[in-house]
Design an enzyme around this catalytic site. Structure first.
Site, mmCIF file in Angstrom:
data_model
loop_
_atom_site.group_PDB
_atom_site.id
_atom_site.type_symbol
_atom_site.label_atom_id
_atom_site.label_comp_id
_atom_site.label_asym_id
_atom_site.label_seq_id
_atom_site.Cartn_x
_atom_site.Cartn_y
_atom_site.Cartn_z
ATOM 1 N N SER A 224 37.176 38.508 42.663
ATOM 2 C CA SER A 224 35.828 38.256 43.193
ATOM 3 C C SER A 224 35.547 38.947 44.518
ATOM 4 O O SER A 224 34.667 38.520 45.271
ATOM 5 C CB SER A 224 35.590 36.747 43.350
ATOM 6 O OG SER A 224 35.714 36.083 42.111
ATOM 7 N N LYS B 285 35.774 44.757 43.236
ATOM 8 C CA LYS B 285 36.365 46.020 42.782
ATOM 9 C C LYS B 285 35.723 46.520 41.488
ATOM 10 O O LYS B 285 35.539 47.725 41.311
ATOM 11 C CB LYS B 285 37.889 45.894 42.625
ATOM 12 C CG LYS B 285 38.383 44.839 41.676
ATOM 13 C CD LYS B 285 39.914 44.767 41.700
ATOM 14 C CE LYS B 285 40.441 43.702 40.750
ATOM 15 N NZ LYS B 285 40.026 42.319 41.162
ATOM 16 N N ALA C 188 32.546 45.951 40.559
ATOM 17 C CA ALA C 188 31.228 46.451 40.943
ATOM 18 C C ALA C 188 31.343 47.814 41.607
ATOM 19 O O ALA C 188 30.546 48.724 41.338
ATOM 20 C CB ALA C 188 30.554 45.457 41.892
ATOM 21 N N GLU D 141 38.175 43.267 30.895
ATOM 22 C CA GLU D 141 37.878 41.997 31.563
ATOM 23 C C GLU D 141 36.506 41.434 31.224
ATOM 24 O O GLU D 141 36.365 40.254 30.928
ATOM 25 C CB GLU D 141 37.981 42.181 33.085
ATOM 26 C CG GLU D 141 37.726 40.901 33.857
ATOM 27 C CD GLU D 141 37.814 41.102 35.352
ATOM 28 O OE1 GLU D 141 38.148 40.129 36.043
ATOM 29 O OE2 GLU D 141 37.538 42.220 35.831
ATOM 30 N N GLN E 268 44.850 43.745 40.466
ATOM 31 C CA GLN E 268 44.856 42.531 41.276
ATOM 32 C C GLN E 268 45.939 42.655 42.348
ATOM 33 O O GLN E 268 46.947 43.329 42.154
ATOM 34 C CB GLN E 268 45.156 41.315 40.406
ATOM 35 C CG GLN E 268 44.134 41.050 39.327
ATOM 36 C CD GLN E 268 42.922 40.296 39.842
ATOM 37 O OE1 GLN E 268 42.616 40.335 41.030
ATOM 38 N NE2 GLN E 268 42.223 39.636 38.946
ATOM 39 N N ARG F 165 53.346 45.283 45.337
ATOM 40 C CA ARG F 165 54.727 45.415 44.881
ATOM 41 C C ARG F 165 55.150 44.320 43.916
ATOM 42 O O ARG F 165 56.040 44.519 43.104
ATOM 43 C CB ARG F 165 55.664 45.458 46.093
ATOM 44 C CG ARG F 165 55.549 46.789 46.826
ATOM 45 C CD ARG F 165 56.354 46.829 48.092
ATOM 46 N NE ARG F 165 56.099 48.071 48.821
ATOM 47 C CZ ARG F 165 56.211 48.221 50.124
ATOM 48 N NH1 ARG F 165 56.583 47.198 50.867
ATOM 49 N NH2 ARG F 165 55.947 49.371 50.700
ATOM 50 N N GLU F 166 54.525 43.158 43.991
ATOM 51 C CA GLU F 166 54.865 42.102 43.058
ATOM 52 C C GLU F 166 54.405 42.425 41.647
ATOM 53 O O GLU F 166 54.754 41.733 40.706
ATOM 54 C CB GLU F 166 54.259 40.777 43.520
ATOM 55 C CG GLU F 166 54.895 40.246 44.796
ATOM 56 C CD GLU F 166 54.335 38.898 45.204
ATOM 57 O OE1 GLU F 166 53.482 38.377 44.465
ATOM 58 O OE2 GLU F 166 54.747 38.377 46.248
ATOM 59 N N LYS G 109 46.867 54.895 51.050
ATOM 60 C CA LYS G 109 47.763 56.008 50.685
ATOM 61 C C LYS G 109 46.898 57.133 50.177
ATOM 62 O O LYS G 109 45.957 56.905 49.401
ATOM 63 C CB LYS G 109 48.759 55.579 49.599
ATOM 64 C CG LYS G 109 49.659 56.718 49.109
ATOM 65 C CD LYS G 109 50.583 56.247 47.995
ATOM 66 C CE LYS G 109 51.462 57.373 47.481
ATOM 67 N NZ LYS G 109 52.354 56.939 46.379
ATOM 68 N N ARG H 95 47.802 61.198 49.170
ATOM 69 C CA ARG H 95 48.659 62.390 49.181
ATOM 70 C C ARG H 95 47.885 63.656 49.499
ATOM 71 O O ARG H 95 48.455 64.643 49.948
ATOM 72 C CB ARG H 95 49.350 62.542 47.825
ATOM 73 C CG ARG H 95 50.447 61.526 47.565
ATOM 74 C CD ARG H 95 51.033 61.702 46.180
ATOM 75 N NE ARG H 95 52.068 60.711 45.916
ATOM 76 C CZ ARG H 95 52.531 60.424 44.709
ATOM 77 N NH1 ARG H 95 52.025 61.061 43.647
ATOM 78 N NH2 ARG H 95 53.465 59.522 44.538
#
Length: 234
Positions: A23, A26, A28, A50, A166, A185-186, A217, A219
């Protein structure tokens, strides 16, 4: 924003992660990217895992026509020039080369659908809903495998891919609630496979129409952090 003019052959094989908590906006934001890229004559493939097709249409027609979402959903009649704006927006959206595929997908299915479409851009919404082609000991490992397959797909098709993702809850417990790549990372090592990582968050709990956006990030360029104003009605 650079994504309005970024896509050329040099960007084939690049993967961009757009990460946020639920919410925040992202989806939109990605729909605006899709529309802006398509308006330049590019062909866009949007894999929607989604939302309902009706929700995608409503968001796009509101943004194009300037008719707010609540009026579009609840009003029983057009007011003023709304009918003219609505019809014109439908005509303009109908000219755009956007192919929307909705449902549950694995990477192999996305690859099969994309192979002969000659897309200039692929957008996937979102990473954690993609089904794995391979059995793994945990969902975290599966997402890591999916991330690597997305990179391989981008390189094989020579097309840039934007993948929504997410974020973990960790950023919500910080004072400013600003996320970092550590919050990805999770969900596997997706930040390693991406050329660009863009993160979004709510700048204020009280005023949720103000968003933070940063390129964490990159590159091929600079890292930036900017505020955005979000009009949820449009």
């Amino acid at each position: 924003f650079p994504y309005t003019t970024l896509f050329r052959s040099r960007d084939g094989g690049e993967v961009t992660i757009l990460g946020a908590r639920p919410s925040v906006g992202k989806s939109a934001f990605s729909l605006q990217i899709i529309k802006n890229v398509a308006k330049q004559g590019f062909r866009v493939g949007y894999f929607n895992l989604e939302m309902l097709d009706q929700q995608i249409y409503e968001r796009m027609i509101c943004g194009e026509s300037g008719i707010d979402l609540q009026r579009l959903k609840r009003a029983t009649a057009f007011l003023g020039d709304e009918k003219e704006r609505f019809d014109k927006s439908n005509q303009e959206l109908g000219k755009l080369d956007i192919r929307i595929s909705s449902g549950s997908f694995s990477i192999s299915e996305i690859k099969a659908e994309s192979r002969h479409q000659n897309y200039d851009l692929i957008v996937i919404d979102y990473l954690q809903l993609i089904r794995s082609d391979r059995v793994a000991e945990s969902r975290r490992v599966e997402v890591g495998q999916i991330s690597r397959q997305i990179k391989e797909l981008a390189m094989e098709l020579d097309v840039p891919i934007i993948v929504l993702s997410q974020l973990s809850r960790k950023s919500e417990y910080t004072q400013d609630k600003e996320p970092s790549m550590a919050d990805l990372r999770e969900t596997g090592d997706i930040e390693q496979d991406a050329s660009t990582v863009i993160l979004m968050w709510n700048l204020s709990d009280e005023f949720r129409n103000f968003k933070g956006l940063k390129v964490d990030k990159n590159r091929q360029g600079k890292l930036i952090s900017i505020p955005l104003e979000f009009d949820g009605d449009l």
